[in-house]
Design a protein around this motif. Structure first.
Motif, PDB file in Angstrom:
ATOM      1  N   MET A   1       5.851 -12.563   7.014  1.00 21.62           N
ATOM      2  CA  MET A   1       5.965 -11.455   6.731  1.00 21.62           C
ATOM      3  C   MET A   1       6.198 -12.378   5.107  1.00 21.62           C
ATOM      4  O   MET A   1       7.376 -13.296   4.497  1.00 21.62           O
ATOM      5  N   LYS A   2       6.455 -11.326   4.167  1.00 10.49           N
ATOM      6  CA  LYS A   2       6.421 -11.450   2.712  1.00 10.49           C
ATOM      7  C   LYS A   2       7.542 -10.738   2.446  1.00 10.49           C
ATOM      8  O   LYS A   2       8.248 -10.504   3.231  1.00 10.49           O
ATOM      9  N   TYR A   3       8.167 -11.291   1.588  1.00  7.21           N
ATOM     10  CA  TYR A   3       9.097 -11.812   0.435  1.00  7.21           C
ATOM     11  C   TYR A   3       9.436 -10.435  -0.378  1.00  7.21           C
ATOM     12  O   TYR A   3       7.964 -10.633  -1.046  1.00  7.21           O
ATOM     13  N   THR A  33      12.696   2.028   2.848  1.00  9.89           N
ATOM     14  CA  THR A  33      11.673   1.634   3.840  1.00  9.89           C
ATOM     15  C   THR A  33      10.119   2.019   3.853  1.00  9.89           C
ATOM     16  O   THR A  33       9.485   0.926   4.536  1.00  9.89           O
ATOM     17  N   GLU A  36       9.327  -1.425   1.969  1.00 12.64           N
ATOM     18  CA  GLU A  36       9.238  -2.611   2.570  1.00 12.64           C
ATOM     19  C   GLU A  36       7.832  -2.530   3.673  1.00 12.64           C
ATOM     20  O   GLU A  36       6.926  -3.515   3.875  1.00 12.64           O
ATOM     21  N   LYS A  37       7.203  -1.112   3.563  1.00 13.74           N
ATOM     22  CA  LYS A  37       5.609  -0.847   4.178  1.00 13.74           C
ATOM     23  C   LYS A  37       5.050  -0.824   2.927  1.00 13.74           C
ATOM     24  O   LYS A  37       3.683  -1.674   3.204  1.00 13.74           O
ATOM     25  N   ALA A  39       5.400  -3.289   1.123  1.00 12.82           N
ATOM     26  CA  ALA A  39       5.449  -5.155   1.052  1.00 12.82           C
ATOM     27  C   ALA A  39       4.585  -5.266   2.159  1.00 12.82           C
ATOM     28  O   ALA A  39       3.966  -7.369   2.026  1.00 12.82           O
ATOM     29  N   GLN A  40       4.349  -4.471   3.098  1.00 13.81           N
ATOM     30  CA  GLN A  40       3.523  -5.588   4.268  1.00 13.81           C
ATOM     31  C   GLN A  40       2.181  -5.643   4.188  1.00 13.81           C
ATOM     32  O   GLN A  40       1.577  -5.946   4.857  1.00 13.81           O
ATOM     33  N   GLN A  41       1.499  -4.169   3.514  1.00 14.90           N
ATOM     34  CA  GLN A  41       0.123  -4.051   2.860  1.00 14.90           C
ATOM     35  C   GLN A  41      -0.597  -5.009   1.998  1.00 14.90           C
ATOM     36  O   GLN A  41      -0.119  -5.440   0.798  1.00 14.90           O
ATOM     37  N   GLU A  42      -1.999  -4.992   2.521  1.00 16.58           N
ATOM     38  CA  GLU A  42      -2.651  -6.238   1.860  1.00 16.58           C
ATOM     39  C   GLU A  42      -3.179  -4.956   0.332  1.00 16.58           C
ATOM     40  O   GLU A  42      -4.072  -5.552  -0.375  1.00 16.58           O
ATOM     41  N   GLN A  53       3.511   6.699   9.667  1.00 18.13           N
ATOM     42  CA  GLN A  53       3.969   5.539  10.032  1.00 18.13           C
ATOM     43  C   GLN A  53       5.665   5.354   9.876  1.00 18.13           C
ATOM     44  O   GLN A  53       6.894   5.086  10.493  1.00 18.13           O
TER      45      GLN A  53
END
Length: 71
Positions: A1-3, A33, A36-37, A39-42, A53
């Protein structure tokens, strides 16, 4: 998980306060929220995909209006 960095006093930020004034805690929850989404994306996430989502239906706040408050 990314920070990703989250300011511990972000509620004192003018834009975050405006968001709270416009949408209350529901808007703040959606905002954090969404962060957070992101941060998870490339790569950038499409608004329609993000809405799905986050399970945002017609009865939820208008995401476009939320972004305008933060702009």
């Amino acid at each position: 998980m990314k920070y990703f960095l989250h300011d511990s006093n972000s509620f004192n930020d003018e834009k975050v306060t405006e968001l709270f004034m416009a949408f209350g805690y529901e808007g703040l929850g959606l905002f954090y929220t969404a962060l957070e989404k992101f941060a998870q994306q490339e790569k950038p996430i499409k608004t329609a995909v993000l809405k799905k989502q986050l399970n945002i239906g017609k009865n939820w706040i208008n995401v476009g209006r939320l972004w305008k408050v933060l702009d």
